[in-house]
Write a protein that holds these residues in place. Structure first.
Motif, PDB file in Angstrom:
ATOM      1  N   LEU A  10      11.333   7.636 -21.718  1.00 47.33           N
ATOM      2  CA  LEU A  10      12.228   7.037 -22.711  1.00 47.33           C
ATOM      3  C   LEU A  10      13.031   5.887 -22.103  1.00 47.33           C
ATOM      4  CD1 LEU A  10      12.494   7.674 -25.669  1.00 47.33           C
ATOM      5  CD2 LEU A  10      14.464   9.073 -25.173  1.00 47.33           C
ATOM      6  N   ILE A  11      13.408   6.014 -20.839  1.00 48.09           N
ATOM      7  CA  ILE A  11      14.131   4.927 -20.170  1.00 48.09           C
ATOM      8  C   ILE A  11      13.221   3.709 -20.024  1.00 48.09           C
ATOM      9  CG2 ILE A  11      15.206   4.216 -17.997  1.00 48.09           C
ATOM     10  CD1 ILE A  11      16.246   7.116 -17.752  1.00 48.09           C
ATOM     11  N   ILE A  12      11.971   3.917 -19.649  1.00 51.01           N
ATOM     12  CA  ILE A  12      11.013   2.815 -19.537  1.00 51.01           C
ATOM     13  C   ILE A  12      10.808   2.166 -20.899  1.00 51.01           C
ATOM     14  CG2 ILE A  12       8.574   2.287 -19.120  1.00 51.01           C
ATOM     15  CD1 ILE A  12       8.717   4.447 -16.881  1.00 51.01           C
ATOM     16  N   SER A  13      10.742   2.971 -21.934  1.00 48.79           N
ATOM     17  CA  SER A  13      10.603   2.440 -23.287  1.00 48.79           C
ATOM     18  C   SER A  13      11.833   1.609 -23.674  1.00 48.79           C
ATOM     19  CB  SER A  13      10.389   3.584 -24.278  1.00 48.79           C
ATOM     20  OG  SER A  13      10.283   3.094 -25.578  1.00 48.79           O
ATOM     21  N   ALA A  14      13.018   2.065 -23.259  1.00 47.90           N
ATOM     22  CA  ALA A  14      14.243   1.306 -23.542  1.00 47.90           C
ATOM     23  C   ALA A  14      14.228  -0.035 -22.815  1.00 47.90           C
ATOM     24  CB  ALA A  14      15.472   2.120 -23.138  1.00 47.90           C
ATOM     25  N   ILE A  15      13.749  -0.040 -21.589  1.00 42.34           N
ATOM     26  CA  ILE A  15      13.672  -1.294 -20.834  1.00 42.34           C
ATOM     27  C   ILE A  15      12.673  -2.241 -21.493  1.00 42.34           C
ATOM     28  CG2 ILE A  15      12.950  -2.294 -18.628  1.00 42.34           C
ATOM     29  CD1 ILE A  15      14.151   0.252 -17.315  1.00 42.34           C
ATOM     30  N   GLN A  16      11.565  -1.693 -21.978  1.00 40.80           N
ATOM     31  CA  GLN A  16      10.597  -2.537 -22.678  1.00 40.80           C
ATOM     32  C   GLN A  16      11.199  -3.064 -23.979  1.00 40.80           C
ATOM     33  OE1 GLN A  16       8.454  -2.302 -25.601  1.00 40.80           O
ATOM     34  NE2 GLN A  16       7.367  -4.116 -24.944  1.00 40.80           N
ATOM     35  N   SER A  17      12.012  -2.256 -24.642  1.00 39.23           N
ATOM     36  CA  SER A  17      12.687  -2.712 -25.857  1.00 39.23           C
ATOM     37  C   SER A  17      13.730  -3.781 -25.544  1.00 39.23           C
ATOM     38  CB  SER A  17      13.356  -1.537 -26.576  1.00 39.23           C
ATOM     39  OG  SER A  17      12.393  -0.665 -27.091  1.00 39.23           O
ATOM     40  N   LEU A  18      14.256  -3.738 -24.335  1.00 40.97           N
ATOM     41  CA  LEU A  18      15.182  -4.781 -23.904  1.00 40.97           C
ATOM     42  C   LEU A  18      14.474  -6.138 -23.862  1.00 40.97           C
ATOM     43  CD1 LEU A  18      18.148  -4.834 -23.059  1.00 40.97           C
ATOM     44  CD2 LEU A  18      17.422  -4.582 -20.703  1.00 40.97           C
TER      45      LEU A  18
END
Length: 178
Positions: free
Chosen positions: A33-41
């Motif tokens: 989920l953190i990696i997904s948040a970074i990609q959403s960034l």
């Protein structure tokens, strides 16, 4: 002017999703989920680049640019496409690092929520892209659609991890072929 409003809405939705993913990912120690948040960034950066491109593309022709600034939309679309490719590569590489664990059903619910929001955003952007015939809005639609599919893969991964299906597949494979 309408394209700017569309992209501002997209920026707001992506900001909201980054905050939710990052908060839940950190709270429940979910690397996925953190990696997904970074990609959403990176989606936020492409939204900002799109807003800047729209702003310049609406400028009138002048002495230095007698044909106007309209072609900047293509450069912004290229930037968005590159962000999609690099974000996808990042997710694929990060998924092989292992150590993933689903500690709560909340992670699955958050991923489903994000997937639905991104799909609704993609449908909205598709509708607006068809109305405005703007390449930046069309690129943003494709980006949102690929993000919703990425979120679907995250939900699928969480389900596999939560119910130990992945371990059973690996165990069956080892049993059959060893």
């Amino acid at each position: 002017m309408k394209e700017r409003t569309i992209l501002k809405r997209c920026l707001f939705v992506n900001s909201f999703l980054v905050i939710i993913k990052m908060f839940i990912g950190i709270k429940y120690n979910s690397n996925l989920l953190i990696i997904s948040a970074i990609q959403s960034l990176s989606d936020l950066f492409t939204d900002i680049a799109s807003l800047i491109a729209i702003r310049f593309s609406l400028k009138r022709a002048n002495y230095n640019y007698p044909y106007g600034y309209g072609k900047i939309e293509y450069i912004a679309s290229l930037f968005i496409g590159s962000a999609i490719v690099f974000g996808s590569i990042n997710i694929i590489v990060s998924s092989f690092k292992g150590g993933a664990e689903v500690s709560s059903y909340l992670l699955i619910y958050v991923s489903l929520f994000v997937m639905i929001i991104k799909l609704l955003l993609a449908l909205y952007l598709k509708d607006e892209a068809l109305k405005s015939n703007n390449s930046i809005v069309l690129s943003s639609y494709k980006e949102a659609l690929s993000d919703s599919l990425g979120s679907l893969l995250i939900v699928f991964s969480f389900l596999l991890l939560k119910f130990n299906i992945f371990k059973e597949i690996c165990f069956s494979y080892n049993y059959i072929y060893n």
